[in-house]
Design an enzyme around this catalytic site. Structure first.
Site, short mmCIF file in Angstrom:
data_model
loop_
_atom_site.label_atom_id
_atom_site.label_comp_id
_atom_site.label_asym_id
_atom_site.label_seq_id
_atom_site.Cartn_x
_atom_site.Cartn_y
_atom_site.Cartn_z
N SER A 101 -60.20 5.74 -32.75
CA SER A 101 -59.83 4.35 -32.88
C SER A 101 -59.64 4.01 -34.37
O SER A 101 -58.78 4.60 -35.03
CB SER A 101 -60.88 3.46 -32.22
OG SER A 101 -60.44 2.15 -32.05
N ASP A 148 -55.19 1.45 -22.24
CA ASP A 148 -55.64 1.06 -23.57
C ASP A 148 -54.57 0.15 -24.21
O ASP A 148 -53.40 0.53 -24.25
CB ASP A 148 -55.82 2.32 -24.42
CG ASP A 148 -56.35 2.05 -25.82
OD1 ASP A 148 -56.52 0.87 -26.19
OD2 ASP A 148 -56.59 3.03 -26.54
N HIS A 204 -59.69 2.81 -23.39
CA HIS A 204 -60.03 2.99 -24.80
C HIS A 204 -61.49 3.46 -24.92
O HIS A 204 -62.38 2.97 -24.23
CB HIS A 204 -59.86 1.66 -25.54
CG HIS A 204 -59.96 1.79 -27.02
ND1 HIS A 204 -58.90 2.17 -27.81
CD2 HIS A 204 -61.00 1.58 -27.86
CE1 HIS A 204 -59.28 2.19 -29.07
NE2 HIS A 204 -60.54 1.85 -29.14
#
Length: 327
Positions: A169, A266, A296
């Protein structure tokens, strides 16, 4: 890259979403950064049961003080015990958390899994967090960790020419931004980059951002909250070290090969896919791995009470990419 989503999330991923809903976990966007960190630490900071031969906490010099790191070594035999052709790639790993939350402890299982699955030592980096330390403070810490790793490969049994930068991320953003930065500064070379669902530019307006921005772990409201705290000035959002998808083909063409992982449900899926396309168009070798029924953060869901079989598969896929790259 044309990322896709399944008709519905994988049952294991849906169970995670249902459990979070039942727990009535507050949105990070409704909390102060301090309270958000406490909330996330209570949920995710735990000792992992994934066995690694050696785990060591250290502190290294950074641009504004010491930086905590944690070294995971799946094979801590001394460097003198290895033949010249047995030196290993070294992975520098940057945790997720929107540049505001997250920690070495929160991503402990991920780093243990990376080390055991690949057979490579992993250096996890506790870079500075916003808003106390806005962009580019965390990036400068990541670059300092890269320099340390390059100088310490002999101690790690590694190879200076085979350093991997990896992150999840926001950590994925930092990993590829560090690749750009070391090229600009003529710093240590990076041989490969691993980006788990990175934020690489403006994701608003993409199909995935609009379709999966609520109810799939990471919300668009939280994404905006992260960015508000990370960037002290609006102009910084257009900096290629913050939004690498904005970099020119010339800059991108100098980047190392990449594995880019995306998840079907996501909101950042299309952002990561667009970056994979930019790299490929610039001539960079890209392994784009989309997991259409995932959410995610799934690659870190490796142990009870939040364990996804696909997370283990994703790490095996990544290890295969790295072994192919370095053999």
């Amino acid at each position: 890259m044309t990322p896709t989503a399944a008709d519905e999330p994988h049952p294991e991923a849906q169970a995670v979403l249902d459990a979070l809903e039942a727990m009535d976990v507050p949105s990070l966007a409704d909390l102060t950064p301090e309270r958000a960190r406490e909330t996330m630490a209570a949920m995710f900071d735990r000792d992992s049961d994934i066995a690694v031969a050696r785990v060591e906490d250290r502190r290294i010099d950074g641009p504004a003080g010491e930086i905590p790191i944690r070294i995971y070594d799946p094979d801590p035999g001394s460097d003198s015990d290895r033949a010249d052709d047995e030196s290993r790639p070294t992975i520098c790993y940057f945790h997720g958390g929107g540049w505001v939350v997250g920690s070495i402890d929160a991503d402990d299982a991920t780093c243990r899994k990376l080390a055991t699955e690949t057979g490579y030592p992993v250096v996890s980096v506790g870079y500075r967090l916003a808003p106390e330390h806005p962009f580019p403070a965390g990036l400068e810490d990541c670059y300092a960790a890269l320099e340390w790793a390059a100088d310490s490969v002999d101690d790690l049994g590694g190879d200076r020419d085979r350093i991997v930068l990896a992150g999840e991320s926001a950590g994925g953003t930092l990993a590829t931004a560090t690749c750009l930065l070391t090229n600009r500064r003529d710093g240590p070379p990076v041989a490969y980059q691993v980006l788990f669902y990175p934020a690489t530019g403006d994701a608003t307006g993409t199909d995935s951002y609009e379709a999966y921005g609520d109810g799939y772990l990471l919300s668009t409201e939280e994404s905006e909250w992260f960015r508000t705290h990370y960037f002290e000035r609006e102009i910084d959002e257009a900096n290629v070290f913050a939004a690498p998808r904005l970099a020119s083909d010339r800059l991108l063409s100098d980047l190392p090969p990449a594995t880019i992982v995306t998840a079907g449900f996501d909101p950042l899926r299309d952002d990561g896919a667009a970056y994979a396309d930019r790299l490929a168009e610039a001539g960079v070798s890209v392994s784009d791995r989309n997991y259409p029924d995932m959410i995610h953060g799934f690659a870190g869901m490796l142990e009870p009470p939040v364990e996804l079989e696909v997370a283990h598969e994703a790490h095996a896929d990544l290890a295969a990419d790295l072994h192919e790259a370095f053999e």
